[in-house]
Design a protein around this motif. Sequence first.
Motif, short mmCIF file in Angstrom:
data_model
loop_
_atom_site.label_atom_id
_atom_site.label_comp_id
_atom_site.label_asym_id
_atom_site.label_seq_id
_atom_site.Cartn_x
_atom_site.Cartn_y
_atom_site.Cartn_z
N UNK A 156 62.06 70.95 37.11
CA UNK A 156 60.72 71.04 36.53
C UNK A 156 59.90 72.09 37.27
N UNK A 169 56.03 73.68 37.58
CA UNK A 169 54.64 73.44 37.20
C UNK A 169 53.72 74.37 37.97
N UNK A 221 62.88 72.59 32.78
CA UNK A 221 61.68 72.34 31.97
C UNK A 221 60.58 73.23 32.54
N UNK A 269 57.21 73.97 32.72
CA UNK A 269 55.91 73.38 32.36
C UNK A 269 54.75 74.19 32.93
N UNK A 270 55.05 75.40 33.34
CA UNK A 270 53.99 76.27 33.87
C UNK A 270 53.01 76.57 32.75
N UNK A 271 51.75 76.50 33.13
CA UNK A 271 50.70 76.62 32.13
C UNK A 271 50.05 77.99 32.21
N UNK A 288 41.12 75.02 21.62
CA UNK A 288 41.42 73.89 22.48
C UNK A 288 42.62 74.15 23.38
N UNK A 289 43.05 75.41 23.55
CA UNK A 289 44.21 75.68 24.38
C UNK A 289 45.49 75.41 23.63
N UNK A 290 46.60 75.53 24.31
CA UNK A 290 47.89 75.38 23.64
C UNK A 290 48.37 73.94 23.73
N UNK A 291 49.21 73.56 22.74
CA UNK A 291 49.86 72.25 22.79
C UNK A 291 50.98 72.32 23.82
N UNK A 292 51.31 71.17 24.38
CA UNK A 292 52.47 71.13 25.26
C UNK A 292 53.58 70.34 24.58
N UNK A 293 54.74 70.96 24.48
CA UNK A 293 55.89 70.29 23.88
C UNK A 293 56.75 69.68 24.96
N UNK A 294 56.86 68.36 24.95
CA UNK A 294 57.65 67.66 25.96
C UNK A 294 59.02 67.38 25.38
N UNK A 295 60.02 68.10 25.87
CA UNK A 295 61.36 67.89 25.32
C UNK A 295 62.24 67.15 26.30
#
Lengths: 244, 82
Positions: free
Chosen positions: B36, B38, B64, B66-68, B75-82
């Motif tokens: 992961x 981040x 994964x 998950x760096x933003x 409202x910013x981007x959605x985060x897709x949790x796979x």
Amino acid sequence: MSTLTEVRIAAVGDIHLGEDVRGEYRKRLEGIEERADVLMLAGDLTRHGTLEEGRVVADELRDLPVPVVAVLGNHDYHSDLQHEIASELRDAGVTVLDDDGVVIECGGSKLGVVGGKGFGGGFAGKCASEFGEREIKDFVAHTRYIAESWKIALKETQADRRVVLSHYSPIKETLEGEPLEIYPFLGSYLLAEAVDTAGADLILHGHAHKGTEKGLTPGGIRVRNVALPVLGKAYAVYCLECGE
Amino acid sequence: MEAPQYVAARIQQALAEDARTHELGIHVDVRGDQLFLRGQVSGNDQRVRLGEVAHEAAPDLRMHNEIKVVVVNEPGEDEHLD
Ligand SMILES: [Fe+2]
Ligand SMILES: [Fe+2]
């Protein structure tokens, strides 16, 4: 071949509304149905837990085009009117969790949501234990009771995906930015342990305004601190894949 | 087997030292066979490059990223949790 659908979860905590900002947050929820399938609120909806503030929150959330699930936060308990505030919210169509669960239909998928306020105590190796004064034992026992309730609720919740909604944090990583000295008041590892045991796909919490958005439980479940000051926007959207 | 903490430290060092990234402050976690990433960066290209460098440093782990990317507008981007 199985097709995958996505459930889009809008989430925010610590909106801390009051009469002076009536109508402001509602404006920011406009068009939410285009972006998300459900809205989750991670507690601290009011500032002082007064009924007036509770009614402002209820009005802001009334008849939204997506289902709304909420838990209360410590601020909402401050005036000992948490039950009254929860009733106001329920009258406005909001599902308020209190250490129990609900299953929502989201575009053919079943999304389970379990949770409640949560509580503190600290993190493994550096936490309070049920020893000594009655006050300390009560403090720890309260968190234990909550964690146990979540574990049971999770095991009873049959759904394609399961999300835990809390106010307090289950891990310390999403507290990064807060002073170390107050960690025991920001969350408890007992919450993470319970969820890791019962299983879930995502844990949402608030409370730590100066914390960090992203973290993981020791068992590898994603944790998101959705406190409004952390997000810096009206809400975040998390997409979970649901096999059909 | 190399302890996950050491694997994570090695990946973190690669992100900091690789000329393509030179990114400090990326949080690296290894859990089982999963990796992961981040943190916050200022653009999507940097996020992608960090993913590449991390993958090269630990090709056997499922990554994964998950760096933003810091987004100012709502409202910013959605985060897709796979
Ligand atoms: Fe708060
Ligand atoms: Fe709080």
